[in-house]
Design a protein around this motif. Sequence first.
Motif, PDB file in Angstrom:
ATOM      1  N   GLN A 174      63.440  47.299  71.362  1.00  0.00           N
ATOM      2  CA  GLN A 174      64.740  47.705  71.900  1.00  0.00           C
ATOM      3  C   GLN A 174      65.595  48.407  70.847  1.00  0.00           C
ATOM      4  N   MET A 175      65.516  47.942  69.617  1.00  0.00           N
ATOM      5  CA  MET A 175      66.288  48.575  68.544  1.00  0.00           C
ATOM      6  C   MET A 175      65.783  49.995  68.280  1.00  0.00           C
ATOM      7  N   PHE A 176      64.481  50.186  68.372  1.00  0.00           N
ATOM      8  CA  PHE A 176      63.917  51.517  68.178  1.00  0.00           C
ATOM      9  C   PHE A 176      64.305  52.436  69.330  1.00  0.00           C
ATOM     10  N   LEU A 177      64.187  51.942  70.554  1.00  0.00           N
ATOM     11  CA  LEU A 177      64.494  52.773  71.718  1.00  0.00           C
ATOM     12  C   LEU A 177      65.969  53.139  71.795  1.00  0.00           C
ATOM     13  N   SER A 178      66.824  52.231  71.304  1.00  0.00           N
ATOM     14  CA  SER A 178      68.264  52.486  71.355  1.00  0.00           C
ATOM     15  C   SER A 178      68.759  53.316  70.170  1.00  0.00           C
ATOM     16  N   GLY A 179      67.859  53.619  69.234  1.00  0.00           N
ATOM     17  CA  GLY A 179      68.249  54.428  68.087  1.00  0.00           C
ATOM     18  C   GLY A 179      68.826  53.639  66.933  1.00  0.00           C
ATOM     19  N   ARG A 180      68.808  52.311  67.033  1.00  0.00           N
ATOM     20  CA  ARG A 180      69.332  51.486  65.933  1.00  0.00           C
ATOM     21  C   ARG A 180      68.344  51.346  64.785  1.00  0.00           C
ATOM     22  N   ALA A 181      67.116  51.787  64.979  1.00  0.00           N
ATOM     23  CA  ALA A 181      66.104  51.784  63.923  1.00  0.00           C
ATOM     24  C   ALA A 181      65.256  53.032  64.095  1.00  0.00           C
ATOM     25  N   ASP A 182      64.996  53.736  62.997  1.00  0.00           N
ATOM     26  CA  ASP A 182      64.196  54.960  63.062  1.00  0.00           C
ATOM     27  C   ASP A 182      62.727  54.729  62.719  1.00  0.00           C
ATOM     28  N   THR A 183      62.459  53.679  61.949  1.00  0.00           N
ATOM     29  CA  THR A 183      61.084  53.372  61.554  1.00  0.00           C
ATOM     30  C   THR A 183      60.848  51.894  61.786  1.00  0.00           C
ATOM     31  N   PRO A 187      53.649  45.811  67.571  1.00  0.00           N
ATOM     32  CA  PRO A 187      52.274  45.532  67.995  1.00  0.00           C
ATOM     33  C   PRO A 187      51.992  46.219  69.331  1.00  0.00           C
ATOM     34  N   GLU A 188      50.710  46.227  69.705  1.00  0.00           N
ATOM     35  CA  GLU A 188      50.379  46.633  71.065  1.00  0.00           C
ATOM     36  C   GLU A 188      50.690  45.489  72.027  1.00  0.00           C
ATOM     37  N   PRO A 189      51.102  45.800  73.256  1.00  0.00           N
ATOM     38  CA  PRO A 189      51.297  47.120  73.862  1.00  0.00           C
ATOM     39  C   PRO A 189      52.702  47.677  73.666  1.00  0.00           C
ATOM     40  N   ALA A 190      53.556  46.979  72.886  1.00  0.00           N
ATOM     41  CA  ALA A 190      54.924  47.442  72.696  1.00  0.00           C
ATOM     42  C   ALA A 190      54.967  48.818  72.040  1.00  0.00           C
ATOM     43  N   ALA A 191      54.023  49.078  71.110  1.00  0.00           N
ATOM     44  CA  ALA A 191      54.016  50.379  70.437  1.00  0.00           C
ATOM     45  C   ALA A 191      53.717  51.499  71.426  1.00  0.00           C
ATOM     46  N   THR A 192      52.754  51.271  72.299  1.00  0.00           N
ATOM     47  CA  THR A 192      52.441  52.278  73.315  1.00  0.00           C
ATOM     48  C   THR A 192      53.621  52.470  74.260  1.00  0.00           C
ATOM     49  N   ALA A 193      54.291  51.386  74.622  1.00  0.00           N
ATOM     50  CA  ALA A 193      55.477  51.488  75.474  1.00  0.00           C
ATOM     51  C   ALA A 193      56.540  52.347  74.811  1.00  0.00           C
ATOM     52  N   ALA A 194      56.726  52.173  73.503  1.00  0.00           N
ATOM     53  CA  ALA A 194      57.728  52.958  72.776  1.00  0.00           C
ATOM     54  C   ALA A 194      57.365  54.436  72.769  1.00  0.00           C
ATOM     55  N   VAL A 195      56.084  54.739  72.556  1.00  0.00           N
ATOM     56  CA  VAL A 195      55.647  56.135  72.531  1.00  0.00           C
ATOM     57  C   VAL A 195      55.866  56.788  73.889  1.00  0.00           C
ATOM     58  N   LEU A 196      55.517  56.086  74.960  1.00  0.00           N
ATOM     59  CA  LEU A 196      55.666  56.645  76.306  1.00  0.00           C
ATOM     60  C   LEU A 196      57.130  56.844  76.672  1.00  0.00           C
ATOM     61  N   LYS A 197      57.983  55.876  76.307  1.00  0.00           N
ATOM     62  CA  LYS A 197      59.402  56.013  76.602  1.00  0.00           C
ATOM     63  C   LYS A 197      60.030  57.139  75.791  1.00  0.00           C
ATOM     64  N   ALA A 198      59.591  57.302  74.556  1.00  0.00           N
ATOM     65  CA  ALA A 198      60.107  58.388  73.727  1.00  0.00           C
ATOM     66  C   ALA A 198      59.702  59.741  74.305  1.00  0.00           C
ATOM     67  N   LYS A 199      58.482  59.813  74.833  1.00  0.00           N
ATOM     68  CA  LYS A 199      58.003  61.056  75.427  1.00  0.00           C
ATOM     69  C   LYS A 199      58.868  61.470  76.605  1.00  0.00           C
ATOM     70  N   VAL A 200      59.280  60.489  77.412  1.00  0.00           N
ATOM     71  CA  VAL A 200      60.128  60.773  78.570  1.00  0.00           C
ATOM     72  C   VAL A 200      61.451  61.388  78.121  1.00  0.00           C
ATOM     73  N   SER A 201      61.956  60.926  76.974  1.00  0.00           N
ATOM     74  CA  SER A 201      63.234  61.436  76.468  1.00  0.00           C
ATOM     75  C   SER A 201      63.078  62.702  75.639  1.00  0.00           C
ATOM     76  N   GLY A 202      61.845  63.185  75.538  1.00  0.00           N
ATOM     77  CA  GLY A 202      61.622  64.459  74.877  1.00  0.00           C
ATOM     78  C   GLY A 202      61.297  64.385  73.400  1.00  0.00           C
ATOM     79  N   SER A 203      61.003  63.199  72.879  1.00  0.00           N
ATOM     80  CA  SER A 203      60.660  63.073  71.464  1.00  0.00           C
ATOM     81  C   SER A 203      59.243  62.527  71.309  1.00  0.00           C
ATOM     82  N   LYS A 204      58.683  62.721  70.150  1.00  0.00           N
ATOM     83  CA  LYS A 204      57.325  62.258  69.875  1.00  0.00           C
ATOM     84  C   LYS A 204      57.285  61.606  68.499  1.00  0.00           C
ATOM     85  N   PRO A 205      57.445  60.274  68.445  1.00  0.00           N
ATOM     86  CA  PRO A 205      57.431  59.598  67.150  1.00  0.00           C
ATOM     87  C   PRO A 205      56.056  59.654  66.498  1.00  0.00           C
TER      88      PRO A 205
END
Length: 327
Positions: A174-183, A187-205
């Motif tokens: 949640q901190m990563f998705l909200s922009g409160r942490a950049d790095t 773990p899986e599957p949370a990492a994949t969830a973050a990548v997919l959600k970032a893609k929807v918002s137009g970014s690719k971590p």
Amino acid sequence: MITRRHFLSMSAGALALFPFMTASRALAGAPAELALAGPPAPASLPLVRLAEQGASADLPAMTMKQWRNPDIMRAWLISGEVQVSAGPANAAAILYNKGLPIRLLDVNNGGILSFLTRDPSIQKFTDIKGKKVLLFFRGDTPDTIVRYLAAKQGINPDSDLTVSYADSPFEALQMFLSGRADTVLLPEPAATAAVLKAKVSGSKPTRIVIQDEWQAVTGNALPLPLGGTMCQASLATEHPETVAALQTGIGRAVDWINAHPAEAAQQSADFFGLKAPVLQKSLEAFPIRRSPAAEARKDLEFYYQALMEMSPKLVGGKLPDKAFYLG
């Protein structure tokens, strides 16, 4: 809580066999029911699968519940509230070395760790030097693995990194998705969830897979054995047939999950609190690799010794002896 399908939902013909099967298990001394547990990570998927399949001639009825903190898992195993749990492989060693009646059934790579970052200057692990990073479970395995890999590559984790901690992977996500942490370490599957959600918002971590880094730094070609399945020692000593059937069942469940990621994701989505397509993507990218504990002993000892370099308490002060590893 995820509960196995009860025989009352089965056909009348199957119901007719229930008294006979129950009596057979009772005569064999098998437990009437098993309580299973695990974190919302792929290491739990084989147990979720078993709990969903229903009772069999070899295994009793089972229930499956979730923990989100290793301390809860330890408490459940010690109290007997749970007989079998997926969890960190080092947690099993700690309990065993403290004289508590725990045995390790197997190890697997479920819950693969990755750094995700929006910082364009971070393209490889060593680029985290001088950066702010968000980890989780302070002082536990994820924290220690990052520190170990950093130290092995000339990075002092205390002076060369600015480290903050989340209480759980979900808070870190949640901190990563909200922009409160950049790095952030996830773990899986949370990492994949973050990548997919970032893609929807137009970014690719950028993703840096920690297991790949482990293999590169240590020269050990096998997966980092972060997770595994442990059980109470009494289950192994008093019901060896049940434990053998459990190990066989877990192995078959892993094979099925890897062959049917879409169905496995649909079956386990509620347990993870994620949409099935997210879990499916995670399983397709990172299939589960599993080995019985006795076969993985050499690799586990390599891993345990690496942890002991950072802090002996992370494995309970010494390597577990042979009795710890079930075949």
